[in-house]
Design a protein around this motif. Structure first.
Motif, PDB file in Angstrom:
ATOM      1  N   ASP A  95       1.679   1.056  -7.522  1.00 21.89           N
ATOM      2  CA  ASP A  95       1.567   1.540  -8.542  1.00 21.89           C
ATOM      3  C   ASP A  95       0.077   1.538  -8.940  1.00 21.89           C
ATOM      4  N   LEU A  96      -0.864   2.526  -8.179  1.00 18.00           N
ATOM      5  CA  LEU A  96      -2.118   2.353  -8.639  1.00 18.00           C
ATOM      6  C   LEU A  96      -2.662   2.490  -9.791  1.00 18.00           C
ATOM      7  N   PRO A  97      -2.246   3.617 -10.661  1.00 16.08           N
ATOM      8  CA  PRO A  97      -2.768   3.853 -11.854  1.00 16.08           C
ATOM      9  C   PRO A  97      -2.484   2.876 -12.691  1.00 16.08           C
ATOM     10  N   GLY A  98      -1.227   2.344 -12.576  1.00 16.00           N
ATOM     11  CA  GLY A  98      -0.595   1.344 -13.549  1.00 16.00           C
ATOM     12  C   GLY A  98      -1.347  -0.126 -13.005  1.00 16.00           C
ATOM     13  N   ARG A  99      -1.749  -0.524 -11.936  1.00 15.82           N
ATOM     14  CA  ARG A  99      -2.321  -1.471 -11.379  1.00 15.82           C
ATOM     15  C   ARG A  99      -0.905  -2.546 -11.015  1.00 15.82           C
ATOM     16  N   ARG A 100      -0.025  -2.230 -10.531  1.00 14.57           N
ATOM     17  CA  ARG A 100       1.035  -3.054 -10.235  1.00 14.57           C
ATOM     18  C   ARG A 100       1.359  -2.779  -8.797  1.00 14.57           C
ATOM     19  N   LEU A 101       1.710  -4.133  -8.290  1.00 17.30           N
ATOM     20  CA  LEU A 101       2.383  -4.193  -7.125  1.00 17.30           C
ATOM     21  C   LEU A 101       3.680  -4.207  -7.190  1.00 17.30           C
ATOM     22  N   LEU A 102       4.744  -3.144  -6.296  1.00 18.57           N
ATOM     23  CA  LEU A 102       6.076  -3.053  -6.456  1.00 18.57           C
ATOM     24  C   LEU A 102       6.478  -4.068  -5.370  1.00 18.57           C
ATOM     25  N   THR A 103       7.298  -5.012  -5.806  1.00 15.45           N
ATOM     26  CA  THR A 103       7.967  -5.898  -4.888  1.00 15.45           C
ATOM     27  C   THR A 103       9.503  -6.007  -5.274  1.00 15.45           C
ATOM     28  N   GLY A 104      10.039  -6.739  -4.206  1.00 13.73           N
ATOM     29  CA  GLY A 104      11.421  -7.191  -4.235  1.00 13.73           C
ATOM     30  C   GLY A 104      11.661  -8.172  -5.416  1.00 13.73           C
ATOM     31  N   ALA A 105      10.830  -8.778  -6.047  1.00 13.71           N
ATOM     32  CA  ALA A 105      11.059  -9.596  -7.255  1.00 13.71           C
ATOM     33  C   ALA A 105      10.477  -8.812  -8.476  1.00 13.71           C
ATOM     34  N   GLY A 106      10.519  -7.545  -8.368  1.00 12.80           N
ATOM     35  CA  GLY A 106       9.908  -6.763  -9.672  1.00 12.80           C
ATOM     36  C   GLY A 106       8.357  -6.604  -9.525  1.00 12.80           C
ATOM     37  N   TYR A 296     -18.861  -4.111  -0.105  1.00 11.07           N
ATOM     38  CA  TYR A 296     -18.428  -5.243  -0.802  1.00 11.07           C
ATOM     39  C   TYR A 296     -16.975  -5.633  -0.391  1.00 11.07           C
ATOM     40  N   LEU A 297     -16.398  -4.685   0.441  1.00 11.90           N
ATOM     41  CA  LEU A 297     -14.858  -4.789   0.868  1.00 11.90           C
ATOM     42  C   LEU A 297     -14.188  -4.521  -0.318  1.00 11.90           C
ATOM     43  N   ARG A 298     -14.555  -3.570  -0.873  1.00 10.64           N
ATOM     44  CA  ARG A 298     -13.478  -3.037  -2.017  1.00 10.64           C
ATOM     45  C   ARG A 298     -12.981  -1.376  -1.663  1.00 10.64           C
ATOM     46  N   ALA A 299     -11.843  -1.239  -1.817  1.00 17.30           N
ATOM     47  CA  ALA A 299     -11.342  -0.046  -1.372  1.00 17.30           C
ATOM     48  C   ALA A 299     -12.093   1.339  -2.028  1.00 17.30           C
ATOM     49  N   LEU A 300     -12.461   2.302  -0.945  1.00 19.50           N
ATOM     50  CA  LEU A 300     -13.246   3.387  -1.567  1.00 19.50           C
ATOM     51  C   LEU A 300     -12.693   3.811  -2.853  1.00 19.50           C
ATOM     52  N   ASP A 301     -13.406   4.149  -3.952  1.00 18.25           N
ATOM     53  CA  ASP A 301     -12.840   4.675  -5.169  1.00 18.25           C
ATOM     54  C   ASP A 301     -11.853   3.912  -5.669  1.00 18.25           C
ATOM     55  N   HIS A 302     -11.669   2.658  -5.328  1.00 17.53           N
ATOM     56  CA  HIS A 302     -10.922   1.772  -6.080  1.00 17.53           C
ATOM     57  C   HIS A 302     -11.588   0.217  -6.217  1.00 17.53           C
ATOM     58  N   PRO A 303     -12.420   0.097  -7.080  1.00 12.25           N
ATOM     59  CA  PRO A 303     -13.448  -1.022  -7.379  1.00 12.25           C
ATOM     60  C   PRO A 303     -12.672  -2.244  -7.458  1.00 12.25           C
ATOM     61  N   GLU A 304     -11.283  -1.921  -8.108  1.00 13.99           N
ATOM     62  CA  GLU A 304     -10.656  -3.147  -8.606  1.00 13.99           C
ATOM     63  C   GLU A 304      -9.586  -3.688  -7.427  1.00 13.99           C
ATOM     64  N   ILE A 305      -9.718  -3.124  -6.123  1.00 13.60           N
ATOM     65  CA  ILE A 305      -8.740  -3.544  -5.271  1.00 13.60           C
ATOM     66  C   ILE A 305      -9.884  -3.898  -3.912  1.00 13.60           C
ATOM     67  N   TYR A 306      -9.792  -5.200  -3.798  1.00  8.07           N
ATOM     68  CA  TYR A 306     -10.425  -5.734  -2.349  1.00  8.07           C
ATOM     69  C   TYR A 306      -9.486  -5.660  -1.042  1.00  8.07           C
ATOM     70  N   VAL A 307     -10.086  -5.242   0.201  1.00  3.42           N
ATOM     71  CA  VAL A 307      -9.409  -5.287   1.342  1.00  3.42           C
ATOM     72  C   VAL A 307      -9.875  -6.067   2.220  1.00  3.42           C
ATOM     73  N   ALA A 308      -9.099  -6.935   2.775  1.00  9.65           N
ATOM     74  CA  ALA A 308      -9.435  -7.934   4.001  1.00  9.65           C
ATOM     75  C   ALA A 308      -8.638  -8.205   5.101  1.00  9.65           C
ATOM     76  N   GLY A 309      -9.242  -8.579   6.244  1.00  5.20           N
ATOM     77  CA  GLY A 309      -8.500  -8.841   7.581  1.00  5.20           C
ATOM     78  C   GLY A 309      -8.137  -7.549   8.142  1.00  5.20           C
TER      79      GLY A 309
END
Ligand SMILES: Cc1cc2nc3c(=O)[nH]c(=O)nc-3n(C[C@H](O)[C@H](O)[C@H](O)COP(=O)(O)OP(=O)(O)OC[C@H]3O[C@@H](n4cnc5c(N)ncnc54)[C@H](O)[C@@H]3O)c2cc1C
Length: 409
Positions: A95-106, A296-309
């Motif tokens: 949930d990118l706008p809500g800044r939430r990861l959706l998981t089996g644990a909620g 800087y390894l941040r997703a394009l247009d999403h400076p709050e998300i880093y991506v690695a590997g």
């Protein structure tokens, strides 16, 4: 400072969540633990589907029965500081706008997210491949390969016709990259002895390596390719190049030119892609579904998300090519991400990522290998020792980083 952006323009509040405990994610979490010493209020969470880290570079040994699957599963509880909150669950979406990861644990909310979910095998929609061939991307996959090879040897031993025995005891590996070459070499060396243990003549097993391109180990130096080809030939591996698999059938791999490559066990090591859930995430993706990032390894247009590997599509400015899916790349990216998250907390400029290539080493069989390091190509026992040393050093580095736990010190 050139190549730097001031963190104050991006903001940095809220929990830091690392998705994936592979080479990149685990190292971000471990390195950040020490850096967060002066930020006791910053929550650091690591999310992973298993409660262990998998040393994927050692899978060919598990698939060849020379290492146990448990030996390549490092329990996360032994590596993570108490400072890190670990959540074992499946990540199912974003949930990118809500800044939430959706998981089996909620849902898990983040202020900063590090995406390090690695790769999935890519079967390029080749008909029958997913059903007929075993992929090699986890310790469990590797166990399946070794179990299938043993089952095939049993079946071959029960047969009386030598040709049938040979067909059943043949392992066919699709994909002549480093993984395919390592697996083919390992099996070619191990299977004759294993055959004897199954009451089968040691000359019955065979290994075939099928590569769509004109060469194995594409992208490597010609010298390295020649040395690896020679060792494989020495081990009796039959290498098919320019051999595109059109379909995987009950009989075997059917090539585009009509030829059939028969065997008793089929393994696919021919390609990787980003996990499907990333494709539906709304993040900007490029080749093979990898997430496009800035310097800087941040997703394009999403400076709050880093991506690695493996998940990050990082273009090397020196070559113009996307960096390959390698553990050493993932580790270096993990270090940069940890430093940049720390920089954000301290209001310091971010650091642009630069890859420092340490070289390329591939084992070919249980005793030999090939290596390209600092422009020098070697083949033989020394290269295999180098591979052993790299694996040993990696495990030591994990132990050493654990020693950084500021709480337990
Ligand atoms: C057989 C094999 C041999 C290799 N040999 C070498 C080698 O010799 N040298 C080299 O440099 N590289 C090698 N590689 C490549 C190297 O292993 C990868 O480049 C590296 O693992 C990438 O690290 P990563 O952190 O991006 O992903 P990974 O190490 O794959 O970690 C991803 C993590 O995310 C977790 N995850 C994924 N999806 C979810 C989800 N939906 N929910 C929860 N958790 C999730 C996974 O369980 C995993 O723990 C090899 C790879 C394989 C498969």
């Amino acid at each position: 400072m050139q190549n730097a952006v001031n963190a104050s323009t991006t903001g940095s509040s809220g929990p830091i969540v690392v998705a994936g405990a592979g080479y990149a994610g685990l190292h971000v979490a471990m390195r950040l633990t020490a850096k967060l010493r002066n930020h006791p209020n910053v929550e650091l969470t690591l999310v992973n589907r298993h409660d262990y880290h998998q040393v994927l570079t050692e899978l060919p040994r598990v698939a060849g029965g020379t290492r146990s699957a448990d030996a390549v599963r490092i329990p996360l509880q032994d590596t993570l500081a108490t400072r890190v909150r670990f959540v074992q669950t499946e990540i199912t979406g974003f949930d990118l706008p809500g800044r939430r990861l959706l998981t089996g644990a909620g849902p898990i909310g983040w202020g900063r997210l590090v995406l390090a979910l690695g790769s999935r095998p890519n079967d390029f929609a080749i008909p029958g491949l997913a059903e007929r061939a075993i992929s090699l991307y986890s310790a469990t996959d590797a166990e399946r390969v070794w179990a299938a090879a043993n089952h095939a040897l049993d079946e071959a031993a029960a047969a009386t016709d030598p040709e049938k025995q040979r067909r059943l005891a043949t392992v066919v590996v699709g994909g002549g990259g480093a993984t395919g070459v390592e697996l083919a070499g390992e099996l070619a060396e191990i299977l004759p002895e294993a055959a004897s243990a199954h009451g089968l003549a040691p000359d019955r097993p065979a290994v075939q390596l099928v590569e769509a391109g004109p060469t194995i180990l594409a992208g490597s130096s010609q010298q390295l390719i020649d040395k690896a080809t020679k060792i494989l030939a020495d081990l009796g591996v039959q290498v098919h190049t320019n051999a595109t698999i059109a379909a995987a059938t009950e009989e075997g791999f059917r090539l585009r030119d009509g030829q059939l490559v028969e065997g008793g066990v089929f393994v696919w090591a021919g390609g990787l892609k980003a996990p499907e859930l990333v494709a539906d995430s709304g993040l900007p993706t490029g080749h093979n579904g990898r997430v496009k990032v800035d310097q800087y390894l941040r997703a394009l247009d999403h400076p709050e998300i880093y991506v690695a590997g493996d998940l990050a599509s990082v273009v090397d400015p020196r070559t113009g090519h996307v960096l390959p899916s390698l553990a050493q790349v993932a580790l270096e990216e993990g270090e940069t991400v940890a430093r940049n998250l720390d920089a954000e907390l301290k209001g310091r400029p971010l650091e642009a990522f630069t890859f420092h290539n340490k070289g390329f080493v591939v084992s070919v069989g249980t005793r030999r290998g090939v290596a390209d390091i600092a422009g020098i190509t070697t083949g033989g026992h020394v290269a295999h020792l180098l591979k052993d040393a790299i694996e040993w050093e990696y495990r030591e580095s994990v132990k050493h980083l654990r020693g950084w736990d500021p709480i337990s010190q």
